[in-house]
Enzyme design. Structure first.
Site, PDB file in Angstrom:
ATOM      1  N   ASN A 185      -3.056 -46.762 -29.758  1.00  0.00           N
ATOM      2  CA  ASN A 185      -3.423 -47.297 -28.446  1.00  0.00           C
ATOM      3  C   ASN A 185      -4.844 -46.844 -28.152  1.00  0.00           C
ATOM      4  OD1 ASN A 185      -3.666 -48.098 -25.811  1.00  0.00           O
ATOM      5  ND2 ASN A 185      -2.254 -46.567 -24.964  1.00  0.00           N
ATOM      6  N   HIS A 224       3.141 -48.812 -19.968  1.00  0.00           N
ATOM      7  CA  HIS A 224       2.471 -47.527 -20.237  1.00  0.00           C
ATOM      8  C   HIS A 224       2.264 -46.816 -18.893  1.00  0.00           C
ATOM      9  CE1 HIS A 224      -0.579 -44.630 -21.422  1.00  0.00           C
ATOM     10  NE2 HIS A 224      -0.208 -44.845 -22.675  1.00  0.00           N
ATOM     11  N   GLU A 238      -0.174 -45.372 -17.761  1.00  0.00           N
ATOM     12  CA  GLU A 238      -1.468 -45.682 -17.137  1.00  0.00           C
ATOM     13  C   GLU A 238      -1.422 -47.032 -16.413  1.00  0.00           C
ATOM     14  OE1 GLU A 238      -3.879 -44.899 -20.610  1.00  0.00           O
ATOM     15  OE2 GLU A 238      -3.350 -42.778 -20.421  1.00  0.00           O
ATOM     16  N   SER A 249      -0.022 -36.735 -27.048  1.00  0.00           N
ATOM     17  CA  SER A 249      -0.799 -35.683 -27.730  1.00  0.00           C
ATOM     18  C   SER A 249      -0.403 -35.479 -29.188  1.00  0.00           C
ATOM     19  CB  SER A 249      -0.691 -34.365 -26.946  1.00  0.00           C
ATOM     20  OG  SER A 249      -1.259 -34.507 -25.668  1.00  0.00           O
TER      21      SER A 249
HETATM   22  C1  PEP Z   1      -0.884 -42.810 -25.029  1.00  0.00           C
HETATM   23  O1  PEP Z   1      -1.784 -43.090 -24.253  1.00  0.00           O
HETATM   24  O2  PEP Z   1       0.031 -43.617 -25.228  1.00  0.00           O
HETATM   25  C2  PEP Z   1      -0.930 -41.524 -25.711  1.00  0.00           C
HETATM   26  C3  PEP Z   1       0.128 -41.144 -26.343  1.00  0.00           C
HETATM   27  O3  PEP Z   1      -2.094 -40.832 -25.607  1.00  0.00           O
HETATM   28  P1  PEP Z   1      -2.455 -39.440 -26.337  1.00  0.00           P
HETATM   29  O4  PEP Z   1      -2.034 -39.559 -27.768  1.00  0.00           O
HETATM   30  O5  PEP Z   1      -3.948 -39.311 -26.199  1.00  0.00           O
HETATM   31  O6  PEP Z   1      -1.715 -38.362 -25.614  1.00  0.00           O
END
Ligand code: PEP
Length: 248
Positions: free
Chosen positions: A11, A99, A101, A210
């Protein structure tokens, strides 16, 4: 090893311009080509502006394309929005929906997400539906309740489970460097399968939050984890491939 085909999804969020996005996509595709045949599905979800160019660059490679969000309608007076069919035109096979966000940054309700899931599936896309609890909900011991509610409400009645992937993304773990213990991820994934009922064992359930090259193995060694959804670490080809090849 999971009985379901594993999946690794990048993503890219709102990162990448034409030149840098193409370089990154080509680097990832080169690694995937060298590893052919891939034993897992590898999907890049770039910003919509890059999808066409990246789709051309990925032609003939084992890397697939996805979108990051879509509208509920097929077309209409919706300034700034994109329909699921438009993503299909661009060569996408997948779409991320719900998501955090979008849920929290854009106030999207589970009901709206369910409408998007239905529209995307009707257009022929496989929907990657994200669910996850906040840090406060985790502290309050409400994870199970929140996941069940979000999942039930984010799936339309006319769901095609063959075109469904669920991503468990604890919000407190996204972009923070924090992660749940693998056994806690397993507990939630099992719960997701239970909520899905008799098809639960066939639906792929991914973990996101993460994920990095150094912690991916801890999560991916669990049978319950059918793959990962990767944000920041997907913006570097070597790092992303180091995660992806753990599914090979
Ligand atoms: C995400 O935005 O779906 C995500 C998992 O981000 P990150 O890996 O940066 O935590």
């Amino acid at each position: 090893m999971s009985r379901r085909r594993r999946m690794v999804v990048a993503n890219w969020k709102m990162y990448g311009r034409l030149t840098s996005g193409l370089v990154l996509a080509r680097e990832i595709a080169e690694k995937a080509e060298e590893a052919r045949p891939l034993n897992f599905d590898l999907v890049l979800c770039p910003p919509a502006t890059l999808t066409w160019a990246i789709g051309e660059a990925l032609l003939g490679t084992p890397v697939m394309l996805g979108g990051q969000d879509c509208h509920t309608a097929t077309h209409g007076a919706y300034t700034g929005d994109l329909s699921a069919a438009m993503f299909v035109d661009l060569g996408c096979r997948y779409i991320i929906l719900g998501h955090s966000e979008r849920r929290y940054g854009h106030g999207e309700s589970s009901e709206l997400i369910a409408q998007k899931v239905e529209a995307a599936q009707l257009a022929g896309l496989t929907t990657i539906v994200c669910v996850g609890e906040t840090a406060d909900e985790l502290k309050a011991g409400e994870t199970a309740e929140i996941i069940e509610k979000q999942l039930r409400e984010s799936l339309p009645k006319k769901i095609k489970t063959a075109n469904l992937v669920v991503a468990y993304e604890p919000i407190w773990a996204i972009g923070t460097g924090q992660q749940p213990e693998p056994e806690d991820v397993v507990t939630v994934h099992k719960q997701i399968r239970k909520v899905l009922g008799e098809v639960g064992e066939t639906v792929r359930v991914l973990y996101g939050g993460s994920v990095t090259p150094s912690n991916a193995e801890n999560i991916l060694c669990e049978d319950e984890v059918d793959g990962v959804l990767v944000g920041s670490a997907s913006l570097n080809a070597d790092g992303f491939w180091a995660i992806a090849e753990k599914c090979q």
